[in-house]
Design an enzyme around this catalytic site. Structure first.
Site, PDB file in Angstrom:
ATOM      1  N   SER A  82       0.792  -1.217   0.000  1.00 60.68           N
ATOM      2  CA  SER A  82       0.000   0.000   0.000  1.00 60.68           C
ATOM      3  C   SER A  82       0.835   1.281   0.000  1.00 60.68           C
ATOM      4  CB  SER A  82      -0.954  -0.036   1.193  1.00 60.68           C
ATOM      5  OG  SER A  82      -1.881   0.984   1.062  1.00 60.68           O
ATOM      6  N   HIS A  83       0.691   2.074   1.069  1.00 55.53           N
ATOM      7  CA  HIS A  83       1.338   3.378   1.108  1.00 55.53           C
ATOM      8  C   HIS A  83       2.771   3.286   1.603  1.00 55.53           C
ATOM      9  CE1 HIS A  83      -0.353   2.288   4.906  1.00 55.53           C
ATOM     10  NE2 HIS A  83       0.512   3.079   5.495  1.00 55.53           N
ATOM     11  N   ASP A 128      -2.189   6.622  -3.408  1.00 57.64           N
ATOM     12  CA  ASP A 128      -1.059   5.914  -2.799  1.00 57.64           C
ATOM     13  C   ASP A 128      -0.534   4.803  -3.687  1.00 57.64           C
ATOM     14  OD1 ASP A 128      -3.216   4.209  -2.532  1.00 57.64           O
ATOM     15  OD2 ASP A 128      -2.478   3.354  -0.666  1.00 57.64           O
ATOM     16  N   ASP A 165      -1.058   1.568  -4.020  1.00 56.08           N
ATOM     17  CA  ASP A 165      -1.978   0.650  -4.691  1.00 56.08           C
ATOM     18  C   ASP A 165      -3.311   1.288  -5.061  1.00 56.08           C
ATOM     19  OD1 ASP A 165      -2.630   0.865  -1.994  1.00 56.08           O
ATOM     20  OD2 ASP A 165      -3.512  -1.138  -1.912  1.00 56.08           O
ATOM     21  N   ASP A 178      -5.721   2.857  -3.422  1.00 52.66           N
ATOM     22  CA  ASP A 178      -6.970   2.867  -2.659  1.00 52.66           C
ATOM     23  C   ASP A 178      -7.118   4.111  -1.782  1.00 52.66           C
ATOM     24  OD1 ASP A 178      -5.049   2.034  -0.872  1.00 52.66           O
ATOM     25  OD2 ASP A 178      -6.058   0.173  -0.292  1.00 52.66           O
ATOM     26  N   ARG A 179      -6.027   4.817  -1.539  1.00 50.72           N
ATOM     27  CA  ARG A 179      -6.133   6.031  -0.712  1.00 50.72           C
ATOM     28  C   ARG A 179      -6.255   7.280  -1.581  1.00 50.72           C
ATOM     29  NH1 ARG A 179      -2.440   5.734   4.610  1.00 50.72           N
ATOM     30  NH2 ARG A 179      -3.006   3.617   5.202  1.00 50.72           N
ATOM     31  N   LYS A 198     -11.438   0.525  -0.389  1.00 50.95           N
ATOM     32  CA  LYS A 198     -11.480   1.966  -0.562  1.00 50.95           C
ATOM     33  C   LYS A 198     -10.912   2.276  -1.942  1.00 50.95           C
ATOM     34  CE  LYS A 198      -7.307   2.558   2.278  1.00 50.95           C
ATOM     35  NZ  LYS A 198      -7.120   1.272   2.946  1.00 50.95           N
TER      36      LYS A 198
END
Ligand code: G16
Length: 543
Positions: free
Chosen positions: A113-114, A277, A279, A281-282, A376
């Site tokens: 992710s982030h 981010d 991937d 999703d943010r 998300k």
């Protein structure tokens, strides 16, 4: 082609956290580490036989290798088909959509992710279930159990498959479909938002900057914003996914997306700025000279979603994670909508979404999404903001000011103390736990404690209980602080201190956020002594 059964033994530390398994890349690169975890996933979910999976990730270092391993293990264990994003790329929301669209049995998402990527940074692997959402705790617990008893895994001995070409091929008896990672997702967005209205917005000179942070959203944002909506080329920055994200920390917040913030607060700033981010999703949303906190963003989107075609029929309800501010609750109450408070982790929204109890969900950690997928979705949030801006014909600052005037303002900030030695984090948390029961009625920094507890969640759909989800100290008048340990870090312990204070208005709606929160910050230090016990002068990251 031969199916190999390889003897192995349990590797410690394969417990999935808030969102899958995240470790230093070199940890993932140890012999058998990936194979053990993938076998545990397959074993804990009833085996791969006859199943269809989705596979993709944010393109970070080590992704191509892991993709081949997962394919070979699925092929060895009888999977019928794996749908892979071209070059093993898929944003997390796009992967969720593909699982749902194809009626797949689950999906493997290769992402931390982030967290930064690269040989000396982080890698991650998470498993999503057939509804497209992150595996629930019952499944991640079973996966963890399987990692503790594993003795062998099965893998097909074969050449790598070419993932750079869209099309169909076979690996052993398994069908491998390499698909355009963007196309189906972009088509879904067209069903939710008013693309002609958005095209007209850009044609009218609306200026936007989207920072894809050299991560997976680049191709999605280019296709949707620049090609389909006609935003000028150059609207999307850092648009090529790179294995190390070009050295950026792909976390869309004011600290790590500072270049975007500087532009949005500088002279001649564009009308609207956003970042996503690793991937995808943010999201972070910024107006000209106006930062929108994720909690406020959730509240504004809840209040205005009906302006976008996909939500014209209204919302079933809204859910937020416990540390997220109560701003969305105020909107829900004003609109007569159901609202829910869940533990941190998108997986806790899945049951509410599946049961049709909520339409929109959000978290303070820069995540917002809806029932269109079960993750998300950064670009979705950006498009919904754009559609609202286009429909209302107002600036971000005007919309926020209106919102606070109507609902009051929940001043909000998160203070992160990163990479603390575990024993110090435990001491802080343990000390707070011991004090909790005696706090009610006491005054700290002028604030009277109304209640204090450790958050425990009973899922209203399946009755499952998730205890120990963070400490809450609520003060009279609607202020509170929350402390919990992050479940996504890969070094020591990251302690998060979430601070909130409600001001009903009409006065006091324009204070500087940290100043507005000063009494809560002081009370939190008196009670939990994070600075004193950690020996840190202050937080490492403030969002
Ligand atoms: C993940 C989860 C989110 C959670 C966030 C922060 O996000 O999906 O639900 O809010 O981690 O979690 P923590 O506070 O435990 O670090 P992502 O974007 O990293 O997948």
């Amino acid at each position: 082609m031969q199916i190999l059964t390889v003897a192995t033994s349990p590797i410690a530390g394969q417990k999935p956290g808030t969102s899958g398994l995240r470790k230093k890349t070199r940890v993932f690169m140890q012999p058998h580490f990936v194979e053990n975890f993938v076998q545990a996933i397959l074993d804990a979910t009833g085996g791969a036989k006859g199943k269809t999976y989705v596979l993709g990730g944010d393109g970070r270092y080590f992704t191509p290798r892991v993709a081949q391993v997962i394919l070979r293990m699925c092929a060895a264990q009888g999977a019928q088909r794996v749908i892979v994003g071209q070059d093993a790329l898929l944003s997390t929301p796009a992967a969720s959509h593909l699982i749902r669209l194809n009626g797949a049995d689950g999906g493997f998402i290769m992402s931390a992710s982030h967290n930064p990527g690269g040989l000396d940074e982080d890698f991650g692997l998470k498993f999503n279930t057939a509804n497209g959402g992150p595996a629930p705790e019952s499944v991640t617990d079973a996966i963890f159990e399987a990692t503790r008893t594993i003795s062998a895994y099965r893998i097909l001995e074969t050449q790598d498959i070419d993932l750079s070409q869209i099309g169909e091929s076979r690996m052993g008896d398994m069908r491998v479909s390499v698909v355009d990672p963007v196309a189906d997702y972009a088509a879904l967005m067209e069903t939710l938002f008013d693309f002609p209205r958005l095209r007209a917005l850009f044609a009218g000179g609306f200026r936007m900057r989207f920072d894809a942070m050299n991560a997976v959203t680049g191709p999605y944002a280019k296709e949707i914003l620049e090609r389909r909506l006609g935003a000028p080329e150059g609207t999307v920055l850092n648009a090529t996914p790179l294995p190390d994200f070009g050295g950026l920390h792909p976390d869309p917040n004011p600290v790590w997306a500072k270049a975007l913030i500087d532009e949005m607060f500088g002279p001649d700033a564009p009308d609207f700025g956003a970042a996503s981010d690793g991937d995808g999703d943010r999201n972070m949303v910024v107006g000209r000279g106006t930062y929108v906190s994720p909690s406020d963003s959730l509240a504004v989107l809840t209040a205005n979603a009906h302006l976008a075609p996909g939500y014209r029929g209204g919302l079933a309800g809204v859910a937020r994670s416990m540390p997220t501010s109560a701003a969305a609750d105020r909107v829900a109450e004003a609109m007569g909508l159901a609202h829910y408070e869940t533990p941190t982790g998108w997986k806790f929204f899945s049951n509410l979404l599946d049961a049709g109890r909520v339409t929109i969900c959000g978290e303070e950690s820069f995540g917002t999404g809806s029932n269109h997928v079960r993750e998300k979705d950064g670009l979705w949030a950006v498009l919904l903001w754009l559609d609202i801006l286009a429909a209302r014909g107002q600036s971000v600052a005007e919309i926020l000011a209106d919102h606070w005037k109507t609902h009051g303002r929940n001043y909000y900030s998160r203070h992160d103390y990163e990479a603390l030695p575990n024993e110090i984090a435990e001491r802080i948390v343990g000390g707070l736990r011991d004090k909790l029961a005696g706090l009610a009625g006491q005054t700290f920094a002028g604030l009277v404690v109304e209640a204090a507890d450790e958050f425990s969640y009973t899922d209203p759909v399946d009755g499952s209980i998730s205890a120990h989800q963070g400490f809450r100290v609520m003060f009279e008048g609607g202020a509170r602080f929350v402390i919990r340990l992050s479940g996504t870090g890969t070094e020591g312990a990251t302690l998060r201190l979430y601070l909130e204070r409600y001001v009903p208005g009409p006065d006091g709606l324009d204070e500087e956020v940290q100043a507005a929160l000063a009494p809560v910050i002081a009370a939190a230090e008196e009670i939990a002594a994070v600075r004193r016990l950690s020996g840190r002068a202050g937080p490492d990251v403030i969002t």
